[in-house]
Design an enzyme around this catalytic site. Sequence first.
Site, mmCIF file in Angstrom:
data_model
loop_
_atom_site.group_PDB
_atom_site.id
_atom_site.type_symbol
_atom_site.label_atom_id
_atom_site.label_comp_id
_atom_site.label_asym_id
_atom_site.label_seq_id
_atom_site.Cartn_x
_atom_site.Cartn_y
_atom_site.Cartn_z
ATOM 1 N N HIS A 93 39.071 61.574 32.233
ATOM 2 C CA HIS A 93 38.903 61.927 33.643
ATOM 3 C C HIS A 93 38.506 60.712 34.488
ATOM 4 O O HIS A 93 37.881 60.855 35.542
ATOM 5 C CB HIS A 93 37.872 63.050 33.837
ATOM 6 C CG HIS A 93 38.113 64.251 32.984
ATOM 7 N ND1 HIS A 93 39.001 65.245 33.328
ATOM 8 C CD2 HIS A 93 37.603 64.606 31.782
ATOM 9 C CE1 HIS A 93 39.008 66.174 32.380
ATOM 10 N NE2 HIS A 93 38.167 65.812 31.426
ATOM 11 N N SER A 105 48.661 36.962 49.091
ATOM 12 C CA SER A 105 48.760 37.645 50.380
ATOM 13 C C SER A 105 49.189 36.646 51.448
ATOM 14 O O SER A 105 48.791 35.480 51.425
ATOM 15 C CB SER A 105 47.406 38.253 50.753
ATOM 16 O OG SER A 105 47.381 38.624 52.121
ATOM 17 N N LYS A 143 43.486 36.415 47.889
ATOM 18 C CA LYS A 143 44.070 37.505 47.102
ATOM 19 C C LYS A 143 44.929 37.005 45.935
ATOM 20 O O LYS A 143 45.721 36.081 46.063
ATOM 21 C CB LYS A 143 44.940 38.408 47.982
ATOM 22 C CG LYS A 143 44.209 39.139 49.077
ATOM 23 C CD LYS A 143 43.218 40.142 48.496
ATOM 24 C CE LYS A 143 43.881 41.286 47.763
ATOM 25 N NZ LYS A 143 44.745 42.105 48.642
ATOM 26 N N GLU A 151 52.361 46.534 39.678
ATOM 27 C CA GLU A 151 52.598 47.572 40.692
ATOM 28 C C GLU A 151 54.076 47.941 40.771
ATOM 29 O O GLU A 151 54.420 49.116 40.934
ATOM 30 C CB GLU A 151 52.095 47.085 42.046
ATOM 31 C CG GLU A 151 50.587 46.990 42.124
ATOM 32 C CD GLU A 151 50.087 46.372 43.420
ATOM 33 O OE1 GLU A 151 48.893 46.510 43.714
ATOM 34 O OE2 GLU A 151 50.894 45.743 44.145
#
Length: 459
Positions: free
Chosen positions: A157, A278, A284, A291
Site C-alpha cells: 500500500h 529542465s 533538475k 517516465e
Amino acid sequence: MSDKPWGGVFESATDERVEEFTESVSFDRRLYEHDIRGSIAHARMLAEVGILTADERKQIVSGLTAIGDQIAAGKFPFKRELEDVHMNIERALVEKIGDVGRKLHTGRSRNDQVSTDFRLWVRDEIDAIDKRLKILQHAFISRTEKDAGVILPGYTHLQRAQPVLANHYWLAYCEKFERDRQRLADCRKRVNQLPLGTAAMAGTTMPIDRELVAKELSFEGLVANSLDSSSDRDFAIEFAFCLSLVATHLSGWAEEWILWATIEFDFIKLPQQFCTGSSIMPQKINPDVLELIRGKTARVDGNLTSLLVLVKSLPLAYNRDLQEDKERVFDSADTVRACLELAAPLAAGADLKRESIEARLDHGYLDATTLMEHLIHQGVPQRTAHELIGKLVSAAMKRGERLSDLPVDFFKSAHELLDESVYEVLGVENAVKAFCSTGSTNPTKVEEQIAVWKDRLRD
C-alpha cells in the site's frame, strides 16, 4: 495483364482515392524478407510436386533473391498502386523473369501468404525480444554483488511493511521477466503453425505439399482448417498481449525507481546518461527515460485493445479489416524493444544510496511482524499476538521510540512470554535473518536463488 492481380473482372480503373485509402505497402514493406523466404519455400515445393520445372524454380529463386538484395540496399521502387509488399515483389519478379514469375502464386492466395509472412515476422520478433529480456535479467543479477547485504524497506500500500534485502528485490524483477519469457515461448508454439497452402479460404485443387513448406520454413505444424487459417489473428493478438505484460512489468519497475530517485525516498542515484534536465530549473535531473517507459505502456495496451476490437465481430473467413492488424503489432513490438534496449543499461548502472537508506531504515516498525511471529513460536495464537504487538507499536509511537528501544520490563508487562529474547528478532538485520521460508528474503535463501539464476542465465 491488369495492373491489379484481381483486375480481370473489372471494367473501370480504381479511383486514386481508393488506392491511397487501401494501400498497405507504406507499412507492410517491412515484411519483405519474410515474404521472399515464404515465396522461395513455396516455389521449391511447387517444383518438388511437378508444378514448376527445375529451371523455373531456379529462375524464381534467383529473381526473388535479387529483389531482396535490392530492397535491402534501399533501391527498390515500392509502388502504392500495387497495394502491398507482396504484390510489389511479385510484379517485380514478373518484370525480371517474365511469365515464369506468374506461376509463383499457384496454390496460394494473398490471404494465406500474408498470414505466413506475418507469422514468420512475429516468430523472429519473439526471439529478439526474448534475448533482450534475458539481457535485462542479467542486468539485475549483475547488481547482486555490489548490493550484497543492503537492506531496503519493503512496502505494501506504499506504506513501510517489512525489511527485505535489495537483492531480493532484484530477484523479484527477474521472476517477472522470466514469466514474460515463458509466455512468449508458449505464444511462439501457436505462432509457429504454417497457414500457407490453405489458399483463400477453402484450400486448393493443386497437388501441393504443405508439410514440405513447413519443414523448409521451420514451422512446427500446419494450420489444420482453411477457413480458420485465412481469418485467424489469434497469434498476433496473443503476441500483443505478451508485449503488453512486458510493458506493464517495465512500467511498474520504472514507477518504483522514479519514486526511489526522489529526495523524499532518496534510495537510488540514476545514471545521468539516462536522465535529462529542465529548460528553466538548472538543478533538475529528471528520470525521463523511466517516465517514458512508464508512459509508452499506454500505447502498447492501447494497441492490444485495438486488435481485440478489430476482430470482435468478423465473420469467417478473411475480411479486409485484418489489414489494420499489422501497424498495431509492429508498433507494440518496436515500442517494447526500444524500452528493453534502455532498461538493461539503466538497471545495471544505477547506484543504491546506502547511507540515505540506512539512516531511515529503522523508521516504520519494519520488525513488528517478526516480533509477532516470535510470540507465535511460543504458542500464542496469531490473532492474539497480532493485537498485542499492535498495542506495543502504538505505545512505541507515542514514546517516539523504536520497538528495540523499549526496555525489557515494558515487554514483560505486555506478556509473560516476552523477555530478553525479543531483542534477538528486533531490528531490521535480525528481522531479515529470522525469515526462513522458501522464497523469503532470508540471506541464505536469497544467495541460493542468486546461484540458481546465474546458472539459469549462463547459456
